[in-house]
Design a protein around this motif. Structure first.
Motif, PDB file in Angstrom:
ATOM      1  N   PHE A 143       0.858  -1.199   0.000  1.00  0.00           N
ATOM      2  CA  PHE A 143       0.000   0.000   0.000  1.00  0.00           C
ATOM      3  C   PHE A 143       0.888   1.240   0.000  1.00  0.00           C
ATOM      4  CE2 PHE A 143      -4.209  -1.812   1.088  1.00  0.00           C
ATOM      5  CZ  PHE A 143      -3.832  -3.108   1.371  1.00  0.00           C
ATOM      6  N   ARG A 144       0.313   2.358  -0.389  1.00  0.00           N
ATOM      7  CA  ARG A 144       1.107   3.595  -0.346  1.00  0.00           C
ATOM      8  C   ARG A 144       0.224   4.800  -0.065  1.00  0.00           C
ATOM      9  NH1 ARG A 144      -1.572   6.603  -4.193  1.00  0.00           N
ATOM     10  NH2 ARG A 144      -1.297   5.908  -6.326  1.00  0.00           N
ATOM     11  N   PHE A 145       0.840   5.805   0.547  1.00  0.00           N
ATOM     12  CA  PHE A 145       0.193   7.114   0.674  1.00  0.00           C
ATOM     13  C   PHE A 145       1.097   8.066  -0.096  1.00  0.00           C
ATOM     14  CE2 PHE A 145      -0.307  11.137   3.230  1.00  0.00           C
ATOM     15  CZ  PHE A 145      -1.568  11.436   2.729  1.00  0.00           C
ATOM     16  N   ALA A 146       0.479   8.891  -0.976  1.00  0.00           N
ATOM     17  CA  ALA A 146       1.293   9.668  -1.927  1.00  0.00           C
ATOM     18  C   ALA A 146       0.925  11.152  -1.917  1.00  0.00           C
ATOM     19  CB  ALA A 146       1.117   9.069  -3.323  1.00  0.00           C
ATOM     20  N   PRO A 147       1.252  11.858  -0.849  1.00  0.00           N
ATOM     21  CA  PRO A 147       0.863  13.273  -0.780  1.00  0.00           C
ATOM     22  C   PRO A 147       1.741  14.177  -1.650  1.00  0.00           C
ATOM     23  CG  PRO A 147       2.196  12.706   1.128  1.00  0.00           C
ATOM     24  CD  PRO A 147       2.013  11.434   0.345  1.00  0.00           C
ATOM     25  N   SER A 148       1.186  15.326  -2.028  1.00  0.00           N
ATOM     26  CA  SER A 148       1.958  16.358  -2.728  1.00  0.00           C
ATOM     27  C   SER A 148       2.322  17.440  -1.709  1.00  0.00           C
ATOM     28  CB  SER A 148       1.117  16.984  -3.847  1.00  0.00           C
ATOM     29  OG  SER A 148       0.804  15.992  -4.788  1.00  0.00           O
ATOM     30  N   PRO A 149       3.602  17.771  -1.596  1.00  0.00           N
ATOM     31  CA  PRO A 149       4.007  18.753  -0.582  1.00  0.00           C
ATOM     32  C   PRO A 149       3.794  20.196  -1.042  1.00  0.00           C
ATOM     33  CG  PRO A 149       5.935  17.868  -1.671  1.00  0.00           C
ATOM     34  CD  PRO A 149       4.751  17.174  -2.285  1.00  0.00           C
ATOM     35  N   ILE A 189       6.466  10.946  -2.050  1.00  0.00           N
ATOM     36  CA  ILE A 189       6.277  12.386  -2.104  1.00  0.00           C
ATOM     37  C   ILE A 189       6.100  12.782  -3.567  1.00  0.00           C
ATOM     38  CG2 ILE A 189       7.373  14.622  -1.625  1.00  0.00           C
ATOM     39  CD1 ILE A 189       6.453  13.154   0.915  1.00  0.00           C
ATOM     40  N   GLU A 190       4.920  13.278  -3.910  1.00  0.00           N
ATOM     41  CA  GLU A 190       4.606  13.596  -5.306  1.00  0.00           C
ATOM     42  C   GLU A 190       4.847  15.082  -5.549  1.00  0.00           C
ATOM     43  OE1 GLU A 190       0.929  11.652  -6.578  1.00  0.00           O
ATOM     44  OE2 GLU A 190       2.166   9.853  -6.664  1.00  0.00           O
ATOM     45  N   ASP A 191       6.098  15.389  -5.859  1.00  0.00           N
ATOM     46  CA  ASP A 191       6.509  16.790  -5.955  1.00  0.00           C
ATOM     47  C   ASP A 191       6.986  17.191  -7.349  1.00  0.00           C
ATOM     48  OD1 ASP A 191       8.772  15.246  -5.968  1.00  0.00           O
ATOM     49  OD2 ASP A 191       9.945  16.567  -4.684  1.00  0.00           O
ATOM     50  N   SER A 232       3.969  14.073 -16.100  1.00  0.00           N
ATOM     51  CA  SER A 232       2.712  14.632 -15.595  1.00  0.00           C
ATOM     52  C   SER A 232       2.306  13.772 -14.408  1.00  0.00           C
ATOM     53  CB  SER A 232       1.615  14.549 -16.665  1.00  0.00           C
ATOM     54  OG  SER A 232       1.255  13.195 -16.864  1.00  0.00           O
ATOM     55  N   TYR A 233       1.292  14.215 -13.691  1.00  0.00           N
ATOM     56  CA  TYR A 233       0.793  13.428 -12.562  1.00  0.00           C
ATOM     57  C   TYR A 233       0.486  11.982 -12.994  1.00  0.00           C
ATOM     58  CZ  TYR A 233      -2.949  11.314  -9.847  1.00  0.00           C
ATOM     59  OH  TYR A 233      -3.720  10.410  -9.185  1.00  0.00           O
ATOM     60  N   HIS A 234      -0.297  11.833 -14.082  1.00  0.00           N
ATOM     61  CA  HIS A 234      -0.719  10.481 -14.495  1.00  0.00           C
ATOM     62  C   HIS A 234       0.474   9.566 -14.800  1.00  0.00           C
ATOM     63  CE1 HIS A 234      -4.935  11.383 -14.627  1.00  0.00           C
ATOM     64  NE2 HIS A 234      -4.798  12.311 -15.552  1.00  0.00           N
ATOM     65  N   ALA A 236       3.679   9.856 -13.884  1.00  0.00           N
ATOM     66  CA  ALA A 236       4.533   9.597 -12.719  1.00  0.00           C
ATOM     67  C   ALA A 236       3.878   8.593 -11.760  1.00  0.00           C
ATOM     68  CB  ALA A 236       4.850  10.906 -12.003  1.00  0.00           C
ATOM     69  N   VAL A 237       2.578   8.732 -11.555  1.00  0.00           N
ATOM     70  CA  VAL A 237       1.863   7.819 -10.643  1.00  0.00           C
ATOM     71  C   VAL A 237       1.933   6.377 -11.153  1.00  0.00           C
ATOM     72  CG1 VAL A 237      -0.510   7.110 -10.102  1.00  0.00           C
ATOM     73  CG2 VAL A 237       0.249   9.365  -9.488  1.00  0.00           C
ATOM     74  N   VAL A 238       1.689   6.229 -12.437  1.00  0.00           N
ATOM     75  CA  VAL A 238       1.675   4.889 -13.023  1.00  0.00           C
ATOM     76  C   VAL A 238       3.072   4.252 -12.965  1.00  0.00           C
ATOM     77  CG1 VAL A 238       1.546   3.770 -15.282  1.00  0.00           C
ATOM     78  CG2 VAL A 238      -0.348   5.186 -14.489  1.00  0.00           C
ATOM     79  N   VAL A 255      -5.109   2.948  -2.612  1.00  0.00           N
ATOM     80  CA  VAL A 255      -6.239   3.382  -1.773  1.00  0.00           C
ATOM     81  C   VAL A 255      -6.157   4.899  -1.694  1.00  0.00           C
ATOM     82  CG1 VAL A 255      -7.252   3.267   0.542  1.00  0.00           C
ATOM     83  CG2 VAL A 255      -6.196   1.227  -0.482  1.00  0.00           C
ATOM     84  N   ARG A 256      -7.142   5.580  -2.262  1.00  0.00           N
ATOM     85  CA  ARG A 256      -7.085   7.049  -2.341  1.00  0.00           C
ATOM     86  C   ARG A 256      -8.503   7.595  -2.454  1.00  0.00           C
ATOM     87  NH1 ARG A 256      -4.534   7.151  -8.495  1.00  0.00           N
ATOM     88  NH2 ARG A 256      -6.377   6.285  -9.495  1.00  0.00           N
ATOM     89  N   GLY A 257      -8.629   8.926  -2.444  1.00  0.00           N
ATOM     90  CA  GLY A 257      -9.948   9.550  -2.409  1.00  0.00           C
ATOM     91  C   GLY A 257     -10.759   9.363  -3.690  1.00  0.00           C
ATOM     92  N   ASP A 298     -12.140  11.484  -5.378  1.00  0.00           N
ATOM     93  CA  ASP A 298     -11.901  12.524  -6.379  1.00  0.00           C
ATOM     94  C   ASP A 298     -10.992  12.019  -7.497  1.00  0.00           C
ATOM     95  OD1 ASP A 298      -9.945  12.386  -4.381  1.00  0.00           O
ATOM     96  OD2 ASP A 298      -9.427  14.508  -4.501  1.00  0.00           O
ATOM     97  N   LEU A 299     -10.297  10.890  -7.266  1.00  0.00           N
ATOM     98  CA  LEU A 299      -9.411  10.358  -8.313  1.00  0.00           C
ATOM     99  C   LEU A 299     -10.003   9.128  -9.003  1.00  0.00           C
ATOM    100  CD1 LEU A 299      -6.014  10.953  -6.498  1.00  0.00           C
ATOM    101  CD2 LEU A 299      -6.872  12.117  -8.539  1.00  0.00           C
ATOM    102  N   PHE A 300     -11.271   8.834  -8.704  1.00  0.00           N
ATOM    103  CA  PHE A 300     -11.922   7.662  -9.302  1.00  0.00           C
ATOM    104  C   PHE A 300     -11.848   7.705 -10.842  1.00  0.00           C
ATOM    105  CE2 PHE A 300     -15.547   5.357 -11.021  1.00  0.00           C
ATOM    106  CZ  PHE A 300     -15.517   4.165 -10.323  1.00  0.00           C
TER     107      PHE A 300
END
Ligand code: GLU
Length: 297
Positions: free
Chosen positions: A6-12, A42-44, A205-207, A209-211, A223-225, A227-229
């Motif tokens: 699992f991961r948590f990936a916040p943007s600072p 860290i998604e920076d 881009s966000y997409h 980098a995330v992938v 597992v995320r909010g 809003d990203l469905f």
């Protein structure tokens, strides 16, 4: 058996609020229950808006909440070469193109259509689709404009990419949303138009980098909010184009403010640091977001 990851990936780009605390604690809890691993990323990539002070504050808040994560933490800005490599593969496959229109040019183009843009397609977030005129430029013209120093981003040629990926693109959703949002969900990336995979100012881009990161880090559960469905459709497409194994997704409810709106980083009253300074304990935060208090071990 491989352990779930699992991961948590916040943007600072601001301080963590209750919504982030919920997402981080939920990931942590699910990882523990599954005997899995919990990673932090860290998604920076947005180097103009992200700050090291915010990153330090995020780590401080998460540690205060009682979360434990594996080291080293992956910081996206340290890995631009990984995204560049993925982008090169998409370029070689002819599935992306250099897009030269600025925001103003896009607006003007759309306003200049027959009905002033009233029926112009919009993505699930409400933004107008890219006109895509430069999809058809010749290689020579592209080269000439790039070498003349014209700024450009890389965009997916959505129709070509969808055709390349083939029918039946879907993802496994474990969220508890409406029925059509659970189980195997059909992905409709075309609803987003020609999305950006590398921005003018940063080589990803966000997409993208995330992938790339979810694959490199071996994430099995995203597992995320909620809003990203919808964004998951684009991410599934990119995974398919790059031949990556998709994780399972769980899009959780968002924590809303008293006004019924999504929390934002500019609202100070729900910031974890503000609640802490006002005397809240980690257990209070867990209760406020409807989770059990974390126990160590
Ligand atoms: N960095 C994103 C955010 O802070 C989250 C991305 C994700 O979980 O996929 O909203």
């Amino acid at each position: 058996m491989t352990r779930p990851v699992f991961r948590f990936a916040p943007s600072p780009n601001g301080e963590l609020h209750l919504g982030h605390a919920y997402s981080a604690m939920l990931n942590h809890q699910l990882a523990r229950e599954a005997g899995g691993r919990f990673l932090l990323r860290i998604e920076d990539i947005d180097i103009g808006r992200c700050r090291r002070e915010y990153e330090d504050a995020i780590l401080r808040d998460l540690a205060w909440l009682g979360l434990e994560w594996e080291e080293p933490v992956r910081r996206q800005s340290d890995h631009f070469e990984d995204y560049a490599e993925a982008l090169d593969r998409l370029i070689d496959a002819g599935l992306v193109y250099p897009a030269f229109m600025s925001r103003g040019e896009i607006r003007a183009f759309i306003a200049g259509t027959d009905d002033g843009g009233a029926s112009w397609p919009r993505d699930p977030d409400g933004a107008a689709h890219y006109p895509g005129e430069d999809r058809h430029l010749s290689t020579a013209e592209r080269r000439a404009r790039i070498s003349a120093g014209e700024p450009y981003s890389w965009r997916i040629d959505m129709m070509a990419a969808v055709a390349h990926a083939g029918a039946g693109l879907s993802w496994r959703e474990e969220g508890s949303g409406p029925q059509e949002e659970c189980g195997l969900v059909a992905a409709d990336p075309a609803a987003w138009g020609d999305v950006i995979v590398a921005r003018r100012d940063v080589p990803t881009s966000y997409h993208l980098a995330v992938v790339v990161d979810d694959a490199i880090q071996g994430i099995t559960h995203v597992v995320r909010g909620r809003d990203l469905f919808q964004a998951t459709a684009v991410q599934r497409l990119i995974q398919e184009l790059l031949g990556l194994t998709p994780p399972t997704y769980l899009h959780h409810d968002l924590i809303l403010g008293d006004d019924g709106r999504k929390l934002s980083k500019s609202r100070r009253d729900t910031a974890i640091s503000v609640l802490r300074e006002a005397g809240a304990q980690p257990g209070d935060i867990a209760r406020m977001v409807g989770l059990r208090q974390l126990t160590s071990g």
